[in-house]
Structures are given as structure tokens and as C-alpha cells.
Design a protein around this motif. Structure first.
Motif, short mmCIF file in Angstrom:
data_model
loop_
_atom_site.label_atom_id
_atom_site.label_comp_id
_atom_site.label_asym_id
_atom_site.label_seq_id
_atom_site.Cartn_x
_atom_site.Cartn_y
_atom_site.Cartn_z
N ASP A 101 0.80 -1.36 -0.13
CA ASP A 101 0.05 -0.25 0.03
C ASP A 101 0.87 1.50 0.18
O ASP A 101 0.70 2.15 -0.84
CB ASP A 101 -0.72 0.10 1.19
CG ASP A 101 -2.08 -1.13 1.00
OD1 ASP A 101 -2.35 -1.68 0.11
OD2 ASP A 101 -2.63 -1.29 2.23
N GLU A 102 1.84 1.38 0.88
CA GLU A 102 2.99 2.49 0.78
C GLU A 102 3.58 2.83 -0.74
O GLU A 102 3.70 3.65 -0.82
CB GLU A 102 3.69 2.20 2.03
CG GLU A 102 3.02 2.53 3.67
CD GLU A 102 2.40 3.89 3.75
OE1 GLU A 102 2.70 5.00 3.14
OE2 GLU A 102 1.34 3.76 4.04
N LEU A 103 3.93 1.57 -0.77
CA LEU A 103 4.65 1.84 -2.28
C LEU A 103 3.68 2.14 -3.28
O LEU A 103 4.19 2.79 -4.31
CB LEU A 103 5.27 0.24 -2.69
CG LEU A 103 6.51 -0.06 -1.79
CD1 LEU A 103 6.99 -1.45 -2.00
CD2 LEU A 103 7.67 0.74 -1.98
N GLY A 104 2.61 1.76 -3.32
CA GLY A 104 1.46 2.10 -4.02
C GLY A 104 1.25 3.62 -4.17
O GLY A 104 0.62 4.19 -5.20
N ARG A 105 1.53 4.12 -3.15
CA ARG A 105 1.16 5.58 -3.02
C ARG A 105 2.34 6.41 -3.75
O ARG A 105 2.07 7.75 -3.88
CB ARG A 105 1.04 6.13 -1.46
CG ARG A 105 -0.10 5.44 -0.74
CD ARG A 105 -0.10 5.64 0.73
NE ARG A 105 0.03 7.04 0.77
CZ ARG A 105 0.16 7.67 2.07
NH1 ARG A 105 0.53 6.87 3.15
NH2 ARG A 105 0.41 9.02 2.09
N LEU A 106 3.55 6.10 -4.15
CA LEU A 106 4.64 6.67 -4.81
C LEU A 106 4.09 6.85 -6.21
O LEU A 106 3.36 6.26 -6.77
CB LEU A 106 5.86 5.77 -5.08
CG LEU A 106 6.42 5.54 -3.71
CD1 LEU A 106 7.66 4.48 -3.87
CD2 LEU A 106 7.11 6.67 -2.78
N PRO A 107 4.49 8.06 -6.92
CA PRO A 107 3.84 8.38 -8.17
C PRO A 107 4.39 7.42 -9.01
O PRO A 107 5.55 7.27 -9.02
CB PRO A 107 4.65 9.92 -8.40
CG PRO A 107 5.60 10.09 -7.33
CD PRO A 107 5.19 9.12 -5.95
N GLY A 108 3.52 7.10 -10.16
CA GLY A 108 4.13 5.97 -11.09
C GLY A 108 4.25 4.76 -10.82
O GLY A 108 4.49 4.12 -11.58
N VAL A 109 3.85 4.44 -9.49
CA VAL A 109 3.87 3.31 -9.20
C VAL A 109 2.23 2.47 -8.67
O VAL A 109 1.69 3.03 -7.92
CB VAL A 109 4.66 2.78 -7.86
CG1 VAL A 109 4.57 1.42 -7.41
CG2 VAL A 109 5.98 3.23 -8.05
#
Length: 198
Positions: free
Chosen positions: A11-19
Motif C-alpha cells: 500500500d505504501e509503495l503504491g502511493r508513490l507517483p508512477g507506481v
């Protein structure tokens, strides 16, 4: 869906732009399989960058000091100021080795649909910088999209009474591109910005 901390990481990685969700999952599982020393090094760098990196108090570019290396460089031309949307734009322009002036980073572009108006950008700080009598030209290097055009138009109106030369980066067809794949706006700009053949 995964359990507990694994899902939290995704979930946290998915909040990064372009991910997106799949990329976030791939990165998460890569980190799970990576050597703990490598993961610790990544975590340490993330913490260190948040602690040490700040924004230049002149141009608002990223810097580890109060002023960035570009603002400190006495060889830069103080008469030309390039206005960009984001920090990454400074890097892109610097890579060309064509511009030797200074920068001003707005921190985004005007986008009413996203609730971003002129007051949310560093336009006030830009106007304060213009009190420097050395400046003769302002280059508006905002993105050639709806938000970038709105920002450039707004800035052009604000800067017009000051008597400075205000220019906009040329836009048009990319080198190596095919005419048949160019959209109407890009092709139209290419025609409008045409120059004499040499």
C-alpha cells in the motif's frame, strides 16, 4: 490481498507517483527477497534524505545547503531566469548544457481541477526576486500541457508590466518522431514555431 505488514508495504509503495498496484507488489516482493543489508541501506538513505535535503532559499531547488550549487555558482548568468514547475525540470534543462542562467522552481502548475491556484505556487517569491535589477529576461519553461500553458499565461500577464523580456520555450515535433503520430496541438505548434531552413 496479503496479510499485515506485507500489505502495508504494498500500500505504501503504491502511493508513490508512477507506481501502480502491480509494480508496488513486485517491488515489495523484491524487498522481501533482498539481502537485509541492502534493505537497511535503502531505509537509511530514505531517512537521511528526509533529514538533510531542503529547498534552496533563493530558487527553491533541492539542496543540502541553504542555497543550491546553481545559485552559489558565480559563473551563472544573473540576467536570465528560467522558471520551471518542478525540481526535476532543472535537472532536465541542465543536462542539455544550453542554459547558463539561474532558475526559479514554482513547485507545480496552476490546476483549478486539482485545487491549485497561483497562491499555492511560489509566484509571490518569484515576483520578489524580480526586484533584482540585473534581470533582463524571464524564460517560462513550464510543461506544454493544459496546466503548464495556464501557468505560463498567468505569469506572462503578471510579468508584462515589469518591462522584462518574457520568453517561452519552443515546442513542436520531437527529433526522431513521425508526423503521422503527432497530435494536432503538437503539429500546430510546430507550424507556428517554424524557422528558416539553414
Amino acid at each position: 490481498m496479503y496479510e499485515g505488514v506485507v500489505q502495508d508495504l504494498i500500500d505504501e509503495l503504491g502511493r508513490l507517483p508512477g507506481v501502480g498496484p502491480k509494480s508496488a507488489q513486485r517491488i515489495a516482493f523484491h524487498l522481501l527477497q533482498a539481502d537485509p543489508v541492502d534493505v537497511r541501506r535503502l531505509a537509511d538513505v530514505l531517512i537521511e534524505v528526509k533529514q538533510r535535503v531542503k529547498f534552496c532559499n533563493i530558487c527553491f531547488n533541492v539542496s543540502e545547503e541553504e542555497t543550491c550549487r546553481i545559485c552559489r555558482d558565480p559563473r551563472r548568468d544573473p540576467t536570465v531566469l528560467c522558471v520551471v514547475e518542478e525540481y526535476k525540470d532543472v535537472v532536465a534543462i541542465e543536462r542539455t548544457r544550453e542554459f547558463r542562467g539561474r532558475y526559479h522552481v514554482l513547485g507545480g502548475a496552476i490546476s483549478p481541477i486539482d485545487g491549485i491556484g497561483p497562491d499555492q505556487l511560489r509566484i509571490r517569491e518569484l515576483m520578489t526576486r524580480l526586484n533584482d535589477t540585473q534581470l533582463t529576461e524571464i524564460i517560462l519553461a513550464t510543461d506544454p500541457n493544459l496546466e503548464g500553458e495556464a501557468t505560463a499565461t498567468y505569469l506572462t500577464r503578471q510579468l508584462a508590466p515589469l518591462g522584462l523580456t518574457v520568453t517561452r520555450l519552443a515546442s513542436g515535433l520531437p527529433v526522431g518522431g513521425d508526423l503521422e503520430y503527432a497530435d494536432e496541438v503538437t503539429l500546430g505548434r510546430a507550424f507556428a514555431g517554424r524557422r528558416a531552413a539553414q
